[in-house]
Design a protein around this motif. Structure first.
Motif, PDB file in Angstrom:
ATOM      1  N   GLY A   1     -20.845  61.404  31.148  1.00 34.41           N
ATOM      2  CA  GLY A   1     -21.224  61.763  29.631  1.00 34.41           C
ATOM      3  C   GLY A   1     -20.070  61.293  28.864  1.00 34.41           C
ATOM      4  O   GLY A   1     -18.935  60.895  29.341  1.00 34.41           O
ATOM      5  N   VAL A   2     -20.119  61.258  27.544  1.00 29.10           N
ATOM      6  CA  VAL A   2     -19.169  60.991  26.620  1.00 29.10           C
ATOM      7  C   VAL A   2     -18.831  61.978  25.848  1.00 29.10           C
ATOM      8  O   VAL A   2     -19.822  62.670  25.172  1.00 29.10           O
ATOM      9  CB  VAL A   2     -19.573  59.450  25.651  1.00 29.10           C
ATOM     10  N   THR A   3     -17.584  62.597  25.593  1.00 28.70           N
ATOM     11  CA  THR A   3     -17.342  63.600  24.859  1.00 28.70           C
ATOM     12  C   THR A   3     -17.431  63.257  23.277  1.00 28.70           C
ATOM     13  O   THR A   3     -17.024  62.106  23.054  1.00 28.70           O
ATOM     14  CB  THR A   3     -15.886  64.307  25.147  1.00 28.70           C
TER      15      THR A   3
ATOM     16  N   VAL B   1     -15.808  60.749  29.408  1.00 28.12           N
ATOM     17  CA  VAL B   1     -14.712  59.846  28.995  1.00 28.12           C
ATOM     18  C   VAL B   1     -14.737  60.349  27.551  1.00 28.12           C
ATOM     19  O   VAL B   1     -16.063  60.605  26.962  1.00 28.12           O
ATOM     20  CB  VAL B   1     -14.597  58.642  29.255  1.00 28.12           C
ATOM     21  N   ASP B   2     -13.644  60.287  26.809  1.00 32.46           N
ATOM     22  CA  ASP B   2     -13.680  60.385  25.339  1.00 32.46           C
ATOM     23  C   ASP B   2     -14.348  59.301  24.671  1.00 32.46           C
ATOM     24  O   ASP B   2     -14.513  58.134  25.278  1.00 32.46           O
ATOM     25  CB  ASP B   2     -12.314  60.625  24.909  1.00 32.46           C
ATOM     26  N   ARG B   3     -14.863  59.522  23.394  1.00 32.66           N
ATOM     27  CA  ARG B   3     -15.507  58.444  22.531  1.00 32.66           C
ATOM     28  C   ARG B   3     -14.621  57.253  22.333  1.00 32.66           C
ATOM     29  O   ARG B   3     -15.181  56.189  22.285  1.00 32.66           O
ATOM     30  CB  ARG B   3     -16.083  59.105  21.246  1.00 32.66           C
TER      31      ARG B   3
ATOM     32  N   ALA C   1      -6.822  64.857  32.202  1.00 27.72           N
ATOM     33  CA  ALA C   1      -8.235  65.217  32.520  1.00 27.72           C
ATOM     34  C   ALA C   1      -8.403  66.688  32.489  1.00 27.72           C
ATOM     35  O   ALA C   1      -7.551  67.569  33.105  1.00 27.72           O
ATOM     36  CB  ALA C   1      -8.426  64.827  33.884  1.00 27.72           C
ATOM     37  N   ASP C   2      -9.167  67.475  31.688  1.00 28.41           N
ATOM     38  CA  ASP C   2      -9.466  68.804  31.747  1.00 28.41           C
ATOM     39  C   ASP C   2     -10.396  68.829  32.842  1.00 28.41           C
ATOM     40  O   ASP C   2     -11.340  68.318  33.306  1.00 28.41           O
ATOM     41  CB  ASP C   2     -10.434  69.039  30.256  1.00 28.41           C
ATOM     42  N   VAL C   3      -9.957  70.001  33.757  1.00 28.68           N
ATOM     43  CA  VAL C   3     -10.616  70.388  34.801  1.00 28.68           C
ATOM     44  C   VAL C   3     -11.947  71.658  34.279  1.00 28.68           C
ATOM     45  O   VAL C   3     -11.588  72.634  33.890  1.00 28.68           O
ATOM     46  CB  VAL C   3     -10.026  71.181  35.929  1.00 28.68           C
TER      47      VAL C   3
ATOM     48  N   ILE D   1     -10.192  62.553  29.534  1.00 28.12           N
ATOM     49  CA  ILE D   1     -11.323  62.704  30.296  1.00 28.12           C
ATOM     50  C   ILE D   1     -11.612  64.219  30.871  1.00 28.12           C
ATOM     51  O   ILE D   1     -10.875  65.120  30.729  1.00 28.12           O
ATOM     52  CB  ILE D   1     -11.209  61.842  31.600  1.00 28.12           C
ATOM     53  N   VAL D   2     -12.931  64.200  31.483  1.00 31.18           N
ATOM     54  CA  VAL D   2     -13.182  65.718  32.043  1.00 31.18           C
ATOM     55  C   VAL D   2     -13.577  65.314  33.393  1.00 31.18           C
ATOM     56  O   VAL D   2     -14.314  64.492  33.613  1.00 31.18           O
ATOM     57  CB  VAL D   2     -14.309  66.280  31.275  1.00 31.18           C
ATOM     58  N   VAL D   3     -13.261  66.269  34.193  1.00 28.28           N
ATOM     59  CA  VAL D   3     -13.560  66.175  35.857  1.00 28.28           C
ATOM     60  C   VAL D   3     -13.819  67.613  36.285  1.00 28.28           C
ATOM     61  O   VAL D   3     -13.244  68.432  35.763  1.00 28.28           O
ATOM     62  CB  VAL D   3     -12.136  65.705  36.583  1.00 28.28           C
TER      63      VAL D   3
END
Length: 824
Positions: A173-175, A141-143, A113-115, A186-188
């Motif tokens: 979102g979907v990255t 989340v990633d595509r 997870a990227d912060v 993922i991104v948080v």
């Protein structure tokens, strides 16, 4: 040259259909090449567009050097922030997380997870759909993960918090980026990151302002500082190009082989015209140049058509990779390559196809120009092959086959050595060249006779006639069948080699290990309920391990990571005894070491050994023996102390006849309140390995199928030429009462025979050399392969051959008896 050009243009004008026949295979080959380039471009775009970016306001990025032990911590950030001119230092951080998807439980593969900060100007991860997450309660989340699990913005999912309890979040979102080797990305936000467990780990510093050299000095040894432009210019890893391009080049090489055979047949068809020009005073040079210019023009047209079709082929390959799961492994799903080529791609296609077409025509053109005028003016029925040439060909072919056999025998004798592998490799190359290159005009008609005689028992006389046609022009039949034969041989070779090696590994090469392992996906401590749930009736023996990762110095004083576990001495003795290891001396105060570590750590049996870096300090125990690490799930050091650390995993040995799936389901049901606890069985590990193996074989067969598709076009062009040559014969058959359907069936029968020669002949050849290869590496086993895919693939080739024969068959049925008998 003007004369040559006029001759080339005249041939195109008078007989355009025959002139472009050699370009059919090049169209398919170029389409495969352009598909690889277009898919590669699509992946580069997806990778570039989806990669985390350096925000526009950032001047420098500080990162540890590769291989450096430098630690990027808050102290480093503070030093950089104190540099004159630096106005802002932002830590780029990431944290590990457990996604609870599908069945509500964590998977083996944890998410990274990227912060992201709650400031738009500092966000790094581009969003494809939706928006970046808020600080708390939202993720992106990633595509690839979104594609595989059907996630869209607004979907409700769960993460596991620091204690392993479910945490409800919303996908916002979907990255643009994909996953990495099926590991979710993922991104948080910062608020959610604080709930997930360990503090987020800094990966780099984004610095605004300041001098580059001063920033590097402040960061300290082991760090580098790159400008934003340096980061943008870093090369992108393009995995799809590495997968596709070699097979596309192979397909293109196959198309050259087919085109050369077609040129040979086309020039043979018009040898009377060539001979007449020679009688009228034409020199060989202008005739050769006319043929080469014609080939160049044919290739250019084929390249343009192939370039236009390349986008469609690329789109179909992208959908195929999505369906098979290869896209997920490469981290790029739903790629959408451009359906039309760029100007540069079109130029590459035209130049490549034109050059290869001219290259394929060189030898046939020289041979056509060497034909004596009077000999060429005779009818083809009156000509017979030069017996001396046939005899020399057979002698050379037999010598090559004999040399291949000798090398194969020597390879078997030298089994287990590197020389054996090379001997088998060169034996295969020599055998292919001898059997199908030199002796092809003998071997291919012989195989056609065998298949024709068998088929004639069920299909009638037209199969005998089809076999006779294969024998009538043996050189052409061999040239058409050889590319298909080589492709079938490669598919069979790889399928049998991999399948047999996998079976041998499953039967003899697997290390002893637990039947099941119960462990938390995030390395969290296991409570007593987990041990109780693992002790089900299916379990004969269990052992609870209390593990910790430490750095241990070896005999030379170098530190390296080891996994130390503590466990009850009696439970470990029982477990190791069951696995065939004598552990009677393992008592409190003793230590066991993995087989790979005892010598490196300088431990001596019966003497004291100190384990360093443990909670509470180093411990000294008596070294009493070694064990196979896989027996204890790859632990390195075992101490007789269950109080060493919290419980980390439970190893389970099943009773005879126990059902692993039932055990797994029951334990999961008992641990419904602990969704991050995994129950891994040997069956799961085997199934995963088999999945990757099956995926690899299937993808290999599909990509080699590009060459098969090119080879099948050779069957279509050969039959087209055959129908043109036999107009009088086919007209006579019609006059004698053969129906249109009968003529069409005969042409289709020829296609099926050529396809069977290639598929079955290549399959047998690949099977033999796959077994020889296994013997060369010291493996003696009956060959094994996934038979169903091979049979389906072989049937598919026959179907493609029938489709390729549809046009020539229809042309044959349209021949009118009177017009055909009156022709030439």
């Amino acid at each position: 040259m003007p004369t040559s050009l006029r001759l080339a243009v005249a041939e195109f004008r008078d007989r355009p259909g025959r002139a472009v026949l050699p370009g059919v295979a090049l169209v398919v080959g170029v389409a495969c090449l352009l598909a690889a380039l277009m898919l590669s471009d699509a992946m580069v775009r997806a990778t570039n567009d989806g990669a985390p970016v350096v925000p526009a306001g950032v001047d420098l990025v500080v990162r540890p050097l590769v291989g450096s032990d430098a630690v990027l911590d808050q102290a480093t950030a503070d030093r950089v922030a104190g540099v004159a001119g630096v106005t802002r230092v932002h830590q780029v951080r990431e944290v590990r997380a457990d996604l609870l998807l599908d069945d509500g439980r964590a998977a083996d593969r944890r998410a990274t997870a990227d912060v992201e900060p709650d400031r738009e100007e500092l966000r790094r991860v581009p969003i494809l759909e939706g928006r970046s997450p808020a600080p708390d309660g939202e993720i992106a989340v990633d595509r690839v993960t979104a594609y595989e699990h059907g996630l869209k913005p607004g979907a409700a999912v769960r993460l596991a918090d620091a204690a392993g309890k479910p945490l409800d979040v919303v996908v916002r979102g979907v990255t643009k980026r994909g996953s990495v080797g099926e590991d979710p990305l993922i991104v948080v936000g910062e608020g959610l990151a604080a709930k997930l467990g360990a503090p987020p780990a800094p990966k780099s510093l984004h610095v605004t302002g300041g001098d580059r050299d001063a920033v590097v000095r402040a960061a300290g040894a082991g760090f580098r500082a790159d400008t934003r432009a340096d980061i943008v210019a870093e090369p992108v890893d393009n995995g799809l190009e590495a997968v596709l391009l070699p097979f596309s080049i192979l397909a293109l090489a196959t198309s050259v082989f087919v085109a050369s055979a077609t040129y040979r047949a086309v020039y043979l068809q018009r040898q009377r015209h060539t001979a007449l020009l020679r009688c009228l005073g034409a020199h060989r040079g202008p005739l050769v140049w006319a043929n080469l210019l014609e080939a160049l023009l044919t290739g250019a047209v084929a390249g343009a058509v192939g370039a236009v079709l390349g986008g469609s082929v690329g789109w179909l390959l992208a959908r195929l990779f999505d369906t098979t799961g290869l896209s997920a492994l490469l981290g790029a799903v739903e790629l959408s390559p451009s359906l039309l080529p760029t100007a540069g791609q079109l130029a590459i296609a035209v130049v490549t196809a034109g050059t290869l077409s001219a290259f394929a025509a060189v030898r046939p053109a020289l041979a056509a120009a060497r034909i004596a005028p009077l000999a060429a003016l005779r009818t083809s029925e009156g000509q017979t092959p030069d017996r001396a040439v046939v005899r020399r060909r057979r002698v050379v072919g037999l010598v090559l086959v004999g040399a291949a056999a000798v090398m194969a025998v020597l390879g078997v004798v030298a089994s287990g050595s590197l020389a054996a592998i090379f001997l088998i490799l060169f034996s295969g190359i020599t055998a292919v060249f001898g059997l199908f290159g030199v002796l092809g005009p003998v071997v291919v008609p012989a195989l056609g006779r065998v298949f024709g005689s068998v088929a004639s028992r069920f299909g009638g006389a037209q199969w005998k006639l089809a076999a006779a046609e294969v024998r009538r022009v043996p050189q052409r039949s061999a040239s058409v069948a050889m590319p298909l034969l080589l492709a079938a041989a490669m598919v069979t070779f790889f399928a049998v080699t991999v399948g047999s090696a996998q079976r041998v590994e499953d039967e003899f090469g697997s290390e002893p290990r637990a039947d099941a392992v119960v462990v938390d996906a995030g390395g969290r401590a296991l409570d007593g309920a987990v041990g109780a749930a693992a002790n089900r009736p299916e379990a004969e023996t269990t052992v609870v391990l209390h593990g910790v990762d430490v750095d241990q110095r070896d005999a030379d004083g170098h530190a390296y990571p080891v996994q130390v576990v503590g466990a009850d001495a009696g439970a470990v003795r029982e477990w190791l005894t069951r696995q065939g290891t004598d552990a009677a001396a393992f008592q409190p105060g003793a230590v066991l070491l993995g087989e790979r570590h005892a010598e490196r750590l300088g431990a001596k049996l019966g003497e004291a050994f100190t384990v360093e870096g443990l909670p509470g300090g180093a411990r000294t125990a008596t070294f009493v023996g070694t064990f196979t690490p896989s027996v204890l799930d790859h632990a390195d050091v075992v101490l007789a102390d269950p109080g060493l650390a919290p419980a980390s995993k439970v190893l389970v040995a099943f009773r005879p006849g126990a059902d692993p799936a039932a055990y797994q389901a029951a334990v999961r049901a008992d641990l419904a309140a602990s969704p991050t606890v995994l129950v891994r069985t040997n069956a799961d590990v085997t199934a995963q390995s088999q999945r990757y193996l099956d995926l690899g074989i299937m993808v290999l067969m599909v990509l080699l199928g590009l060459s098969v598709a090119v080879a099948v076009t050779g069957i279509g062009t050969a039959l087209t030429i055959s129908v043109q040559e036999r107009r009088k014969e086919l007209a006579l058959r019609r006059a004698l009462g053969v129906t249109k359907g009968g003529l069409q069936g005969g042409v289709v029968a020829e296609a099926v025979l050529l396809a069977l020669v290639g598929v079955v002949g290549g399959g047998i050849f690949g099977l033999v050399y796959a077994e020889l290869t296994l013997v060369a590496v010291g493996v003696f086993t009956w060959p094994t392969a996934a038979v169903v895919p091979l049979l389906v693939g072989g049937a598919g080739v026959v179907v493609l051959a029938v489709l390729a024969a549809f046009g020539p068959a229809r042309g044959a049925s349209r021949i009118r008896p009177a017009a055909g008998l009156a022709a030439g």
